[in-house]
Every structure is written in C-alpha cells, then in structure tokens.
Design a protein around this motif. Structure first.
Motif, PDB file in Angstrom:
ATOM      1  N   GLY A 113      -1.504  16.817  -3.536  1.00 50.34           N
ATOM      2  CA  GLY A 113      -0.144  17.326  -3.651  1.00 50.34           C
ATOM      3  C   GLY A 113       0.390  17.427  -5.068  1.00 50.34           C
ATOM      4  N   ASP A 114      -0.403  17.026  -6.059  1.00 46.52           N
ATOM      5  CA  ASP A 114       0.032  17.077  -7.460  1.00 46.52           C
ATOM      6  C   ASP A 114      -0.781  18.119  -8.220  1.00 46.52           C
ATOM      7  N   VAL A 115      -0.142  18.780  -9.165  1.00 43.98           N
ATOM      8  CA  VAL A 115      -0.829  19.748 -10.016  1.00 43.98           C
ATOM      9  C   VAL A 115      -1.532  18.989 -11.135  1.00 43.98           C
ATOM     10  N   TRP A 116      -2.846  19.194 -11.227  1.00 45.81           N
ATOM     11  CA  TRP A 116      -3.661  18.532 -12.238  1.00 45.81           C
ATOM     12  C   TRP A 116      -4.099  19.476 -13.353  1.00 45.81           C
ATOM     13  N   GLY A 117      -3.943  20.789 -13.141  1.00 48.57           N
ATOM     14  CA  GLY A 117      -4.358  21.738 -14.164  1.00 48.57           C
ATOM     15  C   GLY A 117      -3.961  23.143 -13.784  1.00 48.57           C
ATOM     16  N   PHE A 118      -4.145  24.051 -14.729  1.00 48.12           N
ATOM     17  CA  PHE A 118      -3.815  25.449 -14.475  1.00 48.12           C
ATOM     18  C   PHE A 118      -4.638  26.364 -15.374  1.00 48.12           C
ATOM     19  N   LEU A 119      -4.705  27.612 -14.986  1.00 51.19           N
ATOM     20  CA  LEU A 119      -5.327  28.674 -15.774  1.00 51.19           C
ATOM     21  C   LEU A 119      -4.434  29.889 -15.635  1.00 51.19           C
ATOM     22  N   ILE A 120      -4.163  30.555 -16.754  1.00 51.04           N
ATOM     23  CA  ILE A 120      -3.380  31.787 -16.715  1.00 51.04           C
ATOM     24  C   ILE A 120      -4.194  32.920 -17.329  1.00 51.04           C
ATOM     25  N   TYR A 121      -4.025  34.109 -16.764  1.00 50.81           N
ATOM     26  CA  TYR A 121      -4.742  35.265 -17.294  1.00 50.81           C
ATOM     27  C   TYR A 121      -3.955  36.542 -17.050  1.00 50.81           C
ATOM     28  N   VAL A 122      -4.349  37.564 -17.777  1.00 50.45           N
ATOM     29  CA  VAL A 122      -3.777  38.903 -17.644  1.00 50.45           C
ATOM     30  C   VAL A 122      -4.907  39.839 -17.243  1.00 50.45           C
ATOM     31  N   LEU A 123      -4.616  40.738 -16.331  1.00 55.94           N
ATOM     32  CA  LEU A 123      -5.574  41.768 -15.924  1.00 55.94           C
ATOM     33  C   LEU A 123      -4.903  43.124 -16.066  1.00 55.94           C
ATOM     34  N   VAL A 124      -5.449  43.942 -16.964  1.00 59.79           N
ATOM     35  CA  VAL A 124      -4.943  45.300 -17.169  1.00 59.79           C
ATOM     36  C   VAL A 124      -6.109  46.251 -16.966  1.00 59.79           C
ATOM     37  N   LEU A 125      -5.938  47.124 -15.987  1.00 61.40           N
ATOM     38  CA  LEU A 125      -6.987  48.049 -15.583  1.00 61.40           C
ATOM     39  C   LEU A 125      -8.248  47.256 -15.238  1.00 61.40           C
ATOM     40  N   ASP A 126      -9.325  47.403 -16.027  1.00 64.08           N
ATOM     41  CA  ASP A 126     -10.563  46.700 -15.682  1.00 64.08           C
ATOM     42  C   ASP A 126     -10.925  45.600 -16.682  1.00 64.08           C
ATOM     43  N   GLU A 127      -9.938  45.172 -17.497  1.00 65.20           N
ATOM     44  CA  GLU A 127     -10.191  44.097 -18.457  1.00 65.20           C
ATOM     45  C   GLU A 127      -9.226  42.938 -18.238  1.00 65.20           C
TER      46      GLU A 127
END
Length: 146
Positions: A49-63
């Motif tokens: 129930g606790d957040v231990w980590g995260f990842l963020i990303y951007v996707l534009v078209l095919d990259e």
C-alpha cells in the motif's frame, strides 16, 4: 506491484526523489506526468500500500524518453528499478515506440549497468550537465531500439 501513477502519488514521488537526488524534481514539475498530460506517463512501484519508487517518461510519436527513475534508498538494490524500467519499456513498445532515450550521471554505475543490461547503448555525453557538491558532472546519453 507496478501501476500507473495518479495525482495522489505526486507528493510521495517528490519526497522519494528528494531523498535520492541532488536536484530533486518539484511536485509541480512531476504533476504533468502523474496526470498523464500531453504524452507524459508515470508508473509507481507499490508495496504493502506504500509507494516505494516511480518512473516517468514521455512518448511522442514513436520515440520515448525516460525522464526520471527513483526508488527509496532502503529499497535500492532489490530489483525495483529494473521492474519499473522493464514495465515502462513494455508499455512504450505496446504504445508504438521504436526507440527509447535517457540520460544518466556518469558516476551512477548501478543505473548504467541496468540500462546496458536492458540493451541501451552509449550515444554521447553532455559535458558538465549535472551540478554536484564538488562542481559539475557529465550526463551520458543512452538509447535502445526495438
């Protein structure tokens, strides 16, 4: 368990990043990822129930571009960063990405090893990109293709 990030996760993610980063992201900068605004995506690692980590990303078209990965200090070295990255790469590919890019501190040997094991290759460097307590450090530019 890895799940999509939500607005309610922003403050916790900012707190985790403040624990592990010399230049942590501010909550208002993270919020666009957790609200999935304009090509932005966030994944969180949740345990008991606790957040231990995260990842963020951007996707534009095919990259895609991984913009940040952070795991609680006491949970590092347990494969959680790998789990977040693998989940993100699968998601990116399912959404049509053919290339993923990222940058990493030259001194972050653990992250570099993880990226190399996942097929990322060195593309170049940005000299003196990151601030450090001693001055500045290069960012290594890496990418992989499917």
């Amino acid at each position: 368990m890895v799940r999509p990030g939500a607005d309610a996760d922003v403050a916790v993610a900012a707190g985790i990043d403040a624990l592990v980063s010399d230049q942590p992201w501010q909550p208002d900068s993270l919020s666009r990822y957790f609200n999935h605004e304009s090509h932005c995506h966030a994944l969180v690692l949740e345990q008991s129930g606790d957040v231990w980590g995260f990842l963020i990303y951007v996707l534009v078209l095919d990259e895609a571009s991984v913009d940040n990965v952070a795991v609680l200090p006491e949970a590092q070295g347990m494969g959680y960063g790998r789990l977040l990255l693998d989940t993100a790469l699968q998601q990116m590919q399912a959404l049509g990405a053919v290339r993923c890019m990222l940058e990493v501190r030259e001194s972050n040997v653990a992250a570099r090893g993880l990226y190399e094991k996942r097929g990322f290759q060195l593309d170049g460097r940005r000299r003196d990109y990151y601030k450090t307590a001693e001055g500045r450090e290069d960012a290594l530019l890496m990418s992989r293709r499917w």
